[in-house]
Each structure stands twice: as structure tokens, then as C-alpha cells.
Write an enzyme that holds these catalytic residues in place. Structure first.
Site, PDB file in Angstrom:
ATOM      1  CB  CYS A 168      -0.895  -0.028   1.237  1.00 33.54           C
ATOM      2  SG  CYS A 168      -2.001   1.359   1.296  1.00 33.54           S
ATOM      3  NE  ARG A 224       4.557  -9.592   4.387  1.00 32.92           N
ATOM      4  CZ  ARG A 224       5.164 -10.634   4.919  1.00 32.92           C
ATOM      5  NH1 ARG A 224       5.979 -11.373   4.200  1.00 32.92           N
ATOM      6  NH2 ARG A 224       4.970 -10.952   6.187  1.00 32.92           N
ATOM      7  CD1 TRP A 279      -3.042  -7.032  -8.066  1.00 32.19           C
ATOM      8  CD2 TRP A 279      -1.847  -8.930  -8.258  1.00 32.19           C
ATOM      9  NE1 TRP A 279      -3.895  -8.040  -8.485  1.00 32.19           N
ATOM     10  CE2 TRP A 279      -3.186  -9.210  -8.607  1.00 32.19           C
ATOM     11  CE3 TRP A 279      -0.907  -9.963  -8.300  1.00 32.19           C
ATOM     12  CZ2 TRP A 279      -3.608 -10.481  -8.985  1.00 32.19           C
ATOM     13  CZ3 TRP A 279      -1.327 -11.231  -8.668  1.00 32.19           C
ATOM     14  CH2 TRP A 279      -2.661 -11.466  -9.015  1.00 32.19           C
ATOM     15  NE  ARG A 328      -9.204  -2.372  -0.402  1.00 32.63           N
ATOM     16  CZ  ARG A 328      -8.267  -1.767   0.317  1.00 32.63           C
ATOM     17  NH1 ARG A 328      -7.501  -0.858  -0.224  1.00 32.63           N
ATOM     18  NH2 ARG A 328      -8.095  -2.094   1.590  1.00 32.63           N
ATOM     19  CD  GLU A 333      -5.413   5.622  -2.663  1.00 35.51           C
ATOM     20  OE1 GLU A 333      -5.301   5.284  -1.473  1.00 35.51           O
ATOM     21  OE2 GLU A 333      -6.371   6.277  -3.091  1.00 35.51           O
TER      22      GLU A 333
HETATM   23  P1  RVP Z   1      -0.541  -6.831   4.132  1.00 36.57           P
HETATM   24  O1  RVP Z   1      -1.007  -7.988   4.949  1.00 36.57           O
HETATM   25  O2  RVP Z   1       0.466  -5.985   4.875  1.00 36.57           O
HETATM   26  O3  RVP Z   1      -0.033  -7.245   2.785  1.00 36.57           O
HETATM   27  O4  RVP Z   1      -1.787  -5.869   3.917  1.00 36.57           O
HETATM   28  C1  RVP Z   1      -2.976  -6.309   3.316  1.00 36.57           C
HETATM   29  C2  RVP Z   1      -3.991  -5.185   3.386  1.00 36.57           C
HETATM   30  O5  RVP Z   1      -3.538  -4.068   2.599  1.00 36.57           O
HETATM   31  C3  RVP Z   1      -5.335  -5.512   2.790  1.00 36.57           C
HETATM   32  O6  RVP Z   1      -6.161  -6.268   3.632  1.00 36.57           O
HETATM   33  C4  RVP Z   1      -5.905  -4.138   2.510  1.00 36.57           C
HETATM   34  O7  RVP Z   1      -6.488  -3.544   3.654  1.00 36.57           O
HETATM   35  C5  RVP Z   1      -4.677  -3.340   2.149  1.00 36.57           C
HETATM   36  N1  RVP Z   1      -4.537  -3.143   0.708  1.00 36.57           N
HETATM   37  C6  RVP Z   1      -4.924  -3.940  -0.323  1.00 36.57           C
HETATM   38  N2  RVP Z   1      -4.571  -3.352  -1.479  1.00 36.57           N
HETATM   39  C7  RVP Z   1      -3.982  -2.216  -1.130  1.00 36.57           C
HETATM   40  C8  RVP Z   1      -3.441  -1.212  -2.034  1.00 36.57           C
HETATM   41  O8  RVP Z   1      -3.326  -1.424  -3.227  1.00 36.57           O
HETATM   42  N3  RVP Z   1      -3.087  -0.065  -1.484  1.00 36.57           N
HETATM   43  N4  RVP Z   1      -3.949  -2.096   0.201  1.00 36.57           N
END
Ligand code: RVP
Length: 505
Positions: A320, A383, A407, A419, A433
Site C-alpha cells: 500500500c 502478504r 499486488w 475500493r 495507491e
Molecule cells: P498486508 O497484509 O500488509 O499485505 O496488507 C494487506 C492489506 O492491505 C489488505 O487487507 C488491505 O487492507 C490493504 N490493501 C490492499 N490493497 C492495497 C493497495 O493497493 N493499497 N492495500
């Protein structure tokens, strides 16, 4: 004048748990990780929908499809099937999870014909199963060559060196069934032929699964399975604040157990309008979570709007870049701590306990423990799950190492405009984003979740807690200085192995 918060906003990495007294009965095997998923009158009624482990998988195309949902529900968690696809496709994924044959077990104790009786005994001790399929490569989905059960050998009469090929029941003597067999038919075959187990094979005779005579055999190997009253896996699904009038009915019809409005910023009228619509058409029978928020006001808004749970986190996800792009967000630890306080305050006032989910930014397994200690009822991970065999993304070789693609929903690749929607006519993602990335391939979900949860349980025992509520009550947290973070890792030694040793990265 603008409002300034007195404290900087902090991440999980800036905190540690200070251990408390561990009573002798406080051992990892005795820890329960059961946790509420949707709101309820705590102390007056049972939570209508709980998780057996405090982990859900992110509402993302690179993470949560039907295969992930089955694998995670088998371990006691829940997936939210991603919403950035057609209503028909998403509903079909939900339906596939609900149709999944819970009685079909992927065998974890597998052997090859070259194994010895000694190996069989060792496997039996390790896994506790007396039935072991024999496959050409000794894996759960290799070509089926036979089966060994405890009826095939006598330890008192046979040498431990004896090869499996010499005492297994060979393939030609086995009764098997094809991959499209229903559980009912499988059970009929088992009873008609007085079998203990029935191997299910594909057209090439590769083992797909085993169906056991006793239901509890399957349950024994997956004691945390998250099942509904019809013994089907529980599954969630993401919705958005645009097409809910069409999407929600299709998902409910397909059997979704819980929905979640998926938005990068949930403190908005769009979420309230969506929840209102669900309540108007389904009352409380359809469960719907909302988010994401990062403070007390955001939580109160969604709780008062009737959300069944509230998700926390803006900009902390590994993929993100919202904080860089728009300059909004908050450190995940600070956000979780404040929202947990707001949740407790709301409970004191109304008697309604609204579970909260810390979403994004979990890098190390111990971050899950920290999130729970800070008051989260469960965590959402992207992730983490993207790295496993069961995630929908491609496994690719990059510079000699296997990776999985991962992604963000706000990346140019996903183009999930709903979203990031802020109303208006525009129906496209105008700026990114999120990023497109690789994460190191990590093998099966079952193995990884097992290790992660053992760490969480061990931490809880160090803090003298046998349940998540007890952990939240007893946890003592301290901020760490940047120098003590260095002290916390291996330091002042020359590492022989440069692979990260303590993380799940
Ligand atoms: P992480 O576990 O740190 O990979 O985070 C996953 C979270 O990131 C998702 O559950 C969502 O809230 C957020 N997300 C998903 N897509 C994006 C983005 O493109 N910015 N962010």
C-alpha cells in the site's frame, strides 16, 4: 486550527510484550484462540459467528479465492473472497467453498514404496494416523501405488528394514473412486465394501484425497475446522458501496456466511448507506463488517451504523502506498490501540461487543500477538497468505528463487476503483495507491499457519494467558527504543546463514 495528536503514531515493531507469570497449566496445547467475528451481547449471549483462529485472509485478488478459503477454513480461519470481479464469478467462488467436500482429506502422512517399515512406524507416531497412502513420489498427490494400514504389518514378526513395496496393499487390490464422487456416494462405497478409507483418484490415477469411514478421522487431523451447522466451510466475501443491491443478494444466495465492505477509507456515508441497505433487506440475518478506520470517531461511526465488525488500518499494508500518495493514514499499532479502547467504551455503554480486526502491516508472526494484545479480536493478512501454494497468484522463478506475485487492490494491475471510490460518476482508478510485487514462496498454508500459531500461543503462555480475552487483560506492553530494536535481533555475531531467521518474510 487543525487538530494535532500529542503522540506520534506507532507501528507494531515499536512495541514488545513484557512477560508475566506463567502458571504450570499454561502450556501452548491448552491455549484457545477462539475469537468473535461479529457483534453480540457479550455476557448475555453466545457470539453467533466465531473464528477458531484469529486470522482472516485479505479481500484481494492475489490472496482470497475459493482454494484459499477452503485451506484457511480447514485451519479454523476465514477468507473474504475478493470483490473486484463480476458478481457471477465471485458468487461462484463462494458457492464452490460451500460445496466443498469437507469429508475429503488431503493426506499428510504419505509414503513411497522405497520407504521402510521403520519409516511407517515413525510416520504413525508423528501424525497419529494408521492409514498411509503409498504414492510414486511419497507426496499427497502422487500416483497411487498402494495403501498401508496397521493391518498390513506385524511389528513382532517383521524386520524394520522391510520395504513398503513388500507389505502394502497394492493398487490393483484397492477400491478407489473418481474425483467427482460426492461425499454421500463415497460413504456408500465405504459401507458397501466394509472399507476404512476410500482413495479418490483423478484420471491419471493420482491421489486427490482420502475419505474416511469415520467423520472424526478427518476432524481429528483438522480439529479447528471452521464449519457451519451443515458441516460446510465458512466463507466471507467482500462487497463495495456501489453495486451492493445486486452483489449482496447473489453472495447471500451462494451461501456467504459474512460480508465485508471493502474500502481503503471507511469513515464515510457510503458505508452507512450500504449497511442501511443490508439491514433494510435482510435485518440482522446477513452479517456485514465495515472499514477501514484508524481512530475512535471512525469506529463509533461504523458501530452506530450497525457494522457487525470493524476493520482497522489505512496505509499499513505491505503493497500500500496510500500514505505516500494521499498523505492519510496512521501507524497500525496506535490505530489498533485507540480503536480497541473505543470498542470497549462502546460495549460499556451499549452492552454490544463489536469485534475489531487489525488489517495490514503484519510482517512478523509476533506482530499478530501484539495486535491481539492491543485489543484486536482478529487480524487480516494479505502478504502473509499470498506466499502460500493456496493463493491464486502465479509462482515464478526470480533470480533462482521461487516467488509468488502479490499486488495491491489499488495498483494499476488490480484497478479496483470501487475500493477507493469517493462517490461521483467516475468509475475508474485515477491514480495508484498500491504496487505490484513479488513475495518469497513459502509452501503450504497448513505448515506455515501451524508454526505461526504455535508462536502466538507460546507468547500468550509467556504472558500467562490461555485465551485471547485473558491475553488482552494481562498483556503488558512496552515501547522500544531504536537501539533496543537492534539488541532484539542477532547482533555482534557473523551469521553463517544469511536467510532471515525470525521473520515470516
Ligand atoms: P498486508 O497484509 O500488509 O499485505 O496488507 C494487506 C492489506 O492491505 C489488505 O487487507 C488491505 O487492507 C490493504 N490493501 C490492499 N490493497 C492495497 C493497495 O493497493 N493499497 N492495500
Amino acid at each position: 486550527m487543525a487538530t494535532y495528536f500529542d503522540e506520534p503514531s506507532r507501528t507494531f515493531n515499536e512495541y514488545l510484550l513484557v512477560p508475566g507469570h506463567t502458571p504450570a497449566n499454561c502450556v501452548p496445547a491448552a491455549v484457545s484462540l477462539k475469537t468473535p467475528l461479529v457483534k453480540f451481547r457479550k455476557g448475555k449471549e453466545e457470539c453467533p459467528l466465531s473464528l477458531n483462529i484469529p486470522m482472516v485472509s485479505a479481500i484481494m485478488a492475489a490472496v482470497s479465492d475459493d482454494r484459499m478459503a477452503v485451506a484457511l477454513a480447514t485451519e479454523g480461519g476465514l477468507s473474504f473472497i475478493y470483490g473486484n470481479q463480476t458478481i457471477e464469478d465471485q458468487a461462484a467462488m463462494v458457492a464452490r467453498v460451500k460445496d466443498h467436500k469437507a469429508g475429503f482429506v488431503t493426506s499428510d502422512a504419505n509414503i513411497a514404496p522405497t520407504f521402510t517399515l521403520e519409516d511407517v512406524v515413525a510416520m504413525r507416531e508423528k501424525f497419529g494416523h494408521s492409514t498411509m497412502p503409498v504414492t510414486d513420489d511419497g507426496t499427497a498427490h502422487g500416483k497411487l501405488l498402494g495403501i498401508v494400514t496397521d493391518r498390513d504389518y506385524r511389528l513382532s514378526r517383521m524386520s524394520l528394514d522391510e520395504k513398503v513395496a513388500n507389505f502394502m496393499t497394492p493398487r490393483e487390490k484397492l477400491i478407489v473412486a473418481p474425483a467427482d464422487t460426492s461425499l454421500k456416494t463415497a460413504n456408500d462405497i465405504i459401507w458397501d465394501h466394509k472399507l476404512n478409507s476410500l482413495p479418490i483418484v483423478d484420471e491419471e490415477d493420482h491421489l486427490v484425497a482420502l475419505v474416511f469411514r469415520k467423520d472424526y478421522d478427518s476432524h481429528k487431523s483438522n480439529p479447528n475446522e471452521l464449519l457451519d451447522s451443515d458441516k460446510r466451510y465458512l466463507v466471507g466475501a467482500g462487497i463495495n458501496s456501489r453495486d451492493y443491491a445486486e452483489r449482496v443478494p447473489a453472495l447471500v444466495e451462494a451461501g456467504a456466511d459474512v460480508l465485508c465492505i471493502d474500502s481503503s477509507e471507511g469513515f464515510s456515508d457510503w458505508q452507512k448507506i450500504t449497511i442501511d441497505w443490508v439491514r433494510e433487506h435482510y435485518g440482522d440475518s446477513v452479517k456485514v463488517g465495515a472499514g477501514n478506520v484508524v481512530d475512535r470517531d471512525g469506529f463509533r461511526f461504523l458501530a452506530e451504523a450497525g457494522a457487525d465488525f470493524v476493520k482497522i488500518g489505512i496505509g499499513g499494508g505491505s503493497i500500500c502506498i496510500t500514505r505516500e500518495t494521499k498523505g492519510i493514514g496512521r501507524g497500525q499499532a496506535t490505530a489498533t490501540i485507540e480503536v480497541a479502547k473505543a470498542r470497549d467504551e462502546y460495549f460499556e455503554e451499549t452492552g454490544i461487543y463489536v469485534p475489531i480486526c487489525s488489517d495490514g502491516g503484519i510482517v512478523y508472526d509476533h506482530h499478530i500477538s501484539l495486535a491481539l494484545a492491543m485489543g484486536a479480536d482478529f487480524v487480516m493478512l494479505g502478504r502473509y497468505f499470498a506466499r502460500f501454494d493456496e493463493s491464486p497468484s502465479a509462482k515464478v522463478m526470480v533470480n533462482g528463487t521461487y516467488m509468488k506475485e502479490y499486488w495491491g487492490e489499488g495498483s494499476a494491475r488490480a484497478r479496483n476503483w470501487q475500493r477507493y471510490d469517493l462517490g461521483g460518476k467516475k468509475k475508474a482508478l485515477t491514480f495508484e495507491e498500491g504496487v505490484d510485487s513479488y513475495v518469497p514462496y513459502a509452501g503450504s498454508l497448513k505448515d506455515n499457519v501451524g508454526v505461526t500459531l504455535l508462536k502466538v500461543k507460546s507468547t500468550m503462555c509467556n504472558c500467562g494467558a490461555l485465551s485471547i480475552p485473558e491475553f488482552q487483560e494481562k498483556a503488558r506492553l512496552t515501547l522500544v527504543s531504536s537501539t533496543s530494536i537492534v539488541e532484539g535481533g542477532a547482533h555482534d555475531v557473523l551469521l553463517k546463514d544469511k536467510t532471515p531467521y525470525a521473520s515470516n518474510t
